[in-house]
Write a protein that holds these residues in place. Structure first.
Motif, PDB file in Angstrom:
ATOM      1  N   GLU A   6      -9.695   7.626   3.335  1.00 37.99           N
ATOM      2  CA  GLU A   6      -8.626   7.348   4.296  1.00 37.99           C
ATOM      3  C   GLU A   6      -7.290   7.711   3.665  1.00 37.99           C
ATOM      4  O   GLU A   6      -6.961   7.212   2.595  1.00 37.99           O
ATOM      5  N   VAL A   8      -3.355   7.603   4.462  1.00 45.65           N
ATOM      6  CA  VAL A   8      -2.331   7.145   5.399  1.00 45.65           C
ATOM      7  C   VAL A   8      -0.947   7.333   4.785  1.00 45.65           C
ATOM      8  O   VAL A   8      -0.765   7.174   3.585  1.00 45.65           O
ATOM      9  N   SER A   9       0.001   7.732   5.626  1.00 44.24           N
ATOM     10  CA  SER A   9       1.395   7.724   5.189  1.00 44.24           C
ATOM     11  C   SER A   9       2.091   6.632   5.992  1.00 44.24           C
ATOM     12  O   SER A   9       1.483   6.052   6.890  1.00 44.24           O
ATOM     13  N   GLN A  10       3.366   6.377   5.677  1.00 42.47           N
ATOM     14  CA  GLN A  10       4.006   5.201   6.274  1.00 42.47           C
ATOM     15  C   GLN A  10       4.027   5.251   7.788  1.00 42.47           C
ATOM     16  O   GLN A  10       4.038   4.224   8.437  1.00 42.47           O
ATOM     17  N   ARG A  12       1.867   7.294   9.847  1.00 40.79           N
ATOM     18  CA  ARG A  12       0.661   7.639  10.604  1.00 40.79           C
ATOM     19  C   ARG A  12      -0.556   7.718   9.699  1.00 40.79           C
ATOM     20  O   ARG A  12      -0.446   7.711   8.479  1.00 40.79           O
ATOM     21  N   LEU A  41      -7.237   2.113  -9.661  1.00 39.26           N
ATOM     22  CA  LEU A  41      -5.990   2.116  -8.914  1.00 39.26           C
ATOM     23  C   LEU A  41      -5.070   3.073  -9.660  1.00 39.26           C
ATOM     24  O   LEU A  41      -4.810   2.880 -10.841  1.00 39.26           O
ATOM     25  N   VAL A  66       0.025   6.155  -3.960  1.00 37.88           N
ATOM     26  CA  VAL A  66      -0.950   5.376  -4.711  1.00 37.88           C
ATOM     27  C   VAL A  66      -2.320   5.580  -4.089  1.00 37.88           C
ATOM     28  O   VAL A  66      -2.429   5.695  -2.878  1.00 37.88           O
ATOM     29  N   GLU A  68      -6.307   3.974  -4.089  1.00 39.82           N
ATOM     30  CA  GLU A  68      -7.212   2.915  -4.511  1.00 39.82           C
ATOM     31  C   GLU A  68      -8.635   3.430  -4.338  1.00 39.82           C
ATOM     32  O   GLU A  68      -9.028   3.829  -3.250  1.00 39.82           O
ATOM     33  N   THR A  75      -8.805   4.965  -0.696  1.00 37.76           N
ATOM     34  CA  THR A  75      -7.663   4.776   0.188  1.00 37.76           C
ATOM     35  C   THR A  75      -6.440   5.406  -0.455  1.00 37.76           C
ATOM     36  O   THR A  75      -6.087   5.055  -1.576  1.00 37.76           O
ATOM     37  N   LEU A  77      -2.499   5.795  -0.202  1.00 34.37           N
ATOM     38  CA  LEU A  77      -1.245   5.387   0.419  1.00 34.37           C
ATOM     39  C   LEU A  77      -0.213   6.418  -0.009  1.00 34.37           C
ATOM     40  O   LEU A  77       0.321   6.360  -1.114  1.00 34.37           O
TER      41      LEU A  77
ATOM     42  N   TYR B  45      -0.853   1.952   7.509  1.00 34.20           N
ATOM     43  CA  TYR B  45      -0.335   1.925   6.135  1.00 34.20           C
ATOM     44  C   TYR B  45      -0.122   0.479   5.694  1.00 34.20           C
ATOM     45  O   TYR B  45      -0.520   0.095   4.599  1.00 34.20           O
ATOM     46  N   LYS B  48      -3.434  -1.209   4.900  1.00 30.14           N
ATOM     47  CA  LYS B  48      -4.016  -0.726   3.644  1.00 30.14           C
ATOM     48  C   LYS B  48      -3.235  -1.247   2.452  1.00 30.14           C
ATOM     49  O   LYS B  48      -3.808  -1.715   1.476  1.00 30.14           O
ATOM     50  N   ALA B  49      -1.917  -1.149   2.531  1.00 34.98           N
ATOM     51  CA  ALA B  49      -1.091  -1.593   1.404  1.00 34.98           C
ATOM     52  C   ALA B  49      -1.331  -3.074   1.148  1.00 34.98           C
ATOM     53  O   ALA B  49      -1.451  -3.510   0.008  1.00 34.98           O
ATOM     54  N   GLN B  51      -4.037  -4.762   1.841  1.00 34.71           N
ATOM     55  CA  GLN B  51      -5.363  -4.926   1.222  1.00 34.71           C
ATOM     56  C   GLN B  51      -5.307  -4.657  -0.272  1.00 34.71           C
ATOM     57  O   GLN B  51      -5.850  -5.412  -1.079  1.00 34.71           O
ATOM     58  N   VAL B  52      -4.630  -3.550  -0.639  1.00 37.62           N
ATOM     59  CA  VAL B  52      -4.536  -3.221  -2.066  1.00 37.62           C
ATOM     60  C   VAL B  52      -3.833  -4.352  -2.810  1.00 37.62           C
ATOM     61  O   VAL B  52      -4.279  -4.794  -3.866  1.00 37.62           O
ATOM     62  N   ILE B 225       4.027   0.286  -5.167  1.00 38.19           N
ATOM     63  CA  ILE B 225       3.577  -0.253  -3.879  1.00 38.19           C
ATOM     64  C   ILE B 225       4.529  -1.302  -3.313  1.00 38.19           C
ATOM     65  O   ILE B 225       4.884  -1.242  -2.146  1.00 38.19           O
TER      66      ILE B 225
END
Lengths: 145, 296
Positions: A6, A8-10, A12, A41, A66, A68, A75, A77, B45, B48-49, B51-52, B225
């Motif tokens: 997955e 994702v960006s801030q 979308r 991580l 980042v 994970e 994931t 980010l 986002y 997910k953030a 969750q991390v 983060i």
């Protein structure tokens, strides 16, 4: 055996899907992630993420962020992420020219503006390089010039 | 009673006003939809953030994880980020936010400083004699994350340097078209336990958290983060507030349009009476004149 990926960006979700391998531009170097990977991580550098499923490969640019890694899921980010096929070369080019001009004019270093312009320049360079190297359609993005 | 000509002008101007308000209503209706879509797009986002962060929080030895997670023993200064609109004509939208801020923070034990996002809120806060340390007005209509991230950065900066010991976020939660509620959220220090900020982020876990390897190390990763997550929360709050603002404006404009219609009806009736009265008077005059002539 696949691993879920997955990105994702801030603003979308860029990509979701079950894939065979994900290659990330990790802080300590390129990192290939297969299913059942140990939990990690990591921060990401400017670069490309490669996602492979069967014979198909999809490439995404990522401007830091980042990731994970869990045994069954990766994931990402991302600060900004984009499928290489979606990159608007003309716009990226324009952004690069704009940033270069602004920097050439001599913005005082260490100000927010300078850092923002520098980041913009790095980002557009990344997008242009990625578009040139990884685009599947044969036409070079520079052919119009 | 006003003359027929004055009344005609009045009717015309009220009709014009109702046209403007109806146009504003339509514009706001489409803006609400856009703002809601933008909020939805940021959810993944944020989820997910979150969750991390939760996974990291479950790791052993988390007491000294990160300065932005640490509760301060005594709170000497409080910072509140207040999100309002830049424009009026949105019913009670802006004043509701400020009234709520007063209720919540006027009796705060520690001195309170404000960051205003939105011109109306800034003006109202200053008029009430509050201490406004920064002002982010005139955000674009559909702000991107980059447009808003400076707000979060400033909040994190203030907290890090120790000028403030806690940061709250005050915005308007969009419930539905007819209902928007001024809400307060604790932004910093980030509380990983309990509900707090989670609410609709969904708690679906991606399996038990095993011990992580960190590259390069945990501190750097959390440095990446947490400030982003904070900025994202501000961004979401701005989008929620914008949706609320447009919804409030839509309702206000609809009411204005309805009132204008009512007023036009009443004025038209009065105008007709005046006009009829004039005609009757004219006829009486003519008849009287004719009779005076024939009576000779």
């Amino acid at each position: 055996m696949t691993i879920r990926c997955e990105i994702v960006s801030q603003d979308r979700t860029v990509f979701t899907g079950d894939v065979d391998i994900v290659v990330l531009p990790g802080a300590a170097g390129e990192m290939g992630v297969l299913p059942k990977h140990a939990p990690v991580l990591t921060t990401l550098k400017f670069g490309v993420i490669k996602v492979r499923k069967g014979g198909r490969e999809e490439i995404f640019t990522v401007a830091g962020g980042v990731a994970e890694v869990q045994p069954d899921i990766v994931t990402v980010l991302a600060d900004a992420a984009e499928n290489v096929e979606e990159i608007d070369v003309a716009r990226a080019n324009a952004a690069r020219v704009r940033a270069e001009e602004a920097l050439a004019k001599g913005v005082p270093a260490d100000t927010d503006v300078y850092l923002a312009m520098e980041a913009a320049l790095r980002k557009s360079n990344l997008r242009l390089d990625a578009a040139r190297r990884y685009r599947k359609n044969s036409r070079s993005p520079y052919s119009e010039q | 009673m006003a003359s027929a000509r004055e009344m005609r002008l009045r009717i015309k101007s009220v009709k014009n006003i109702s046209q403007v308000t109806r146009a504003l209503e339509t514009v706001s209706a489409s803006k609400v939809r856009k703002a809601i879509n933008a909020v939805t797009a940021t959810r993944s986002y944020a989820t997910k953030a979150w969750q991390v962060l939760r996974h990291v929080a479950e790791q052993p030895g988390r007491e000294s994880l990160h300065p932005l997670l640490a509760q301060r023993k005594s709170v000497n200064n409080t910072l509140v980020v207040v999100i309002t609109g830049d424009r009026g004509l949105a019913g009670a939208y802006n004043s509701n936010v400020i009234r709520f801020a007063s209720q919540r923070f006027d009796l705060n034990p520690a001195p309170v400083k404000y960051i205003a996002v939105g011109r109306k809120g800034r003006d109202l806060l200053i008029r009430r004699g509050k201490k406004v340390i920064a002002d982010f007005s005139n955000l674009p209509a559909a702000p991107s994350f980059a447009d808003v991230s400076a707000v979060g950065r400033l909040a994190v900066e203030e907290f890090k340097t120790g000028t403030v010991d806690e940061v709250y976020l005050l915005y308007t939660d969009f419930v539905n078209m007819g209902r928007q509620i001024a809400t307060v959220k604790k932004l910093l220090p980030l509380e990983l336990e309990g509900e707090g900020l989670v609410e609709d982020f969904g708690n679906k876990s991606t399996g038990p958290a095993a011990a992580y390897e960190y590259e390069p190390d945990m501190r750097v990763i959390l440095d990446e983060i947490i400030p982003r997550f904070t900025a994202l929360q501000v961004y979401q709050a701005v989008l929620e507030s914008q949706a609320s603002e447009h919804a409030a404006r839509m309702i206000a404009m609809r009411n204005a349009t309805d009132n204008a219609k009512e007023l036009v009806g009443a004025l038209q009736l009065a105008y007709n009476k005046v006009r009829q009265q004039g005609i009757t008077n004219d006829i009486l005059d003519i008849v009287g004149g004719a009779e005076a002539l024939s009576a000779k």
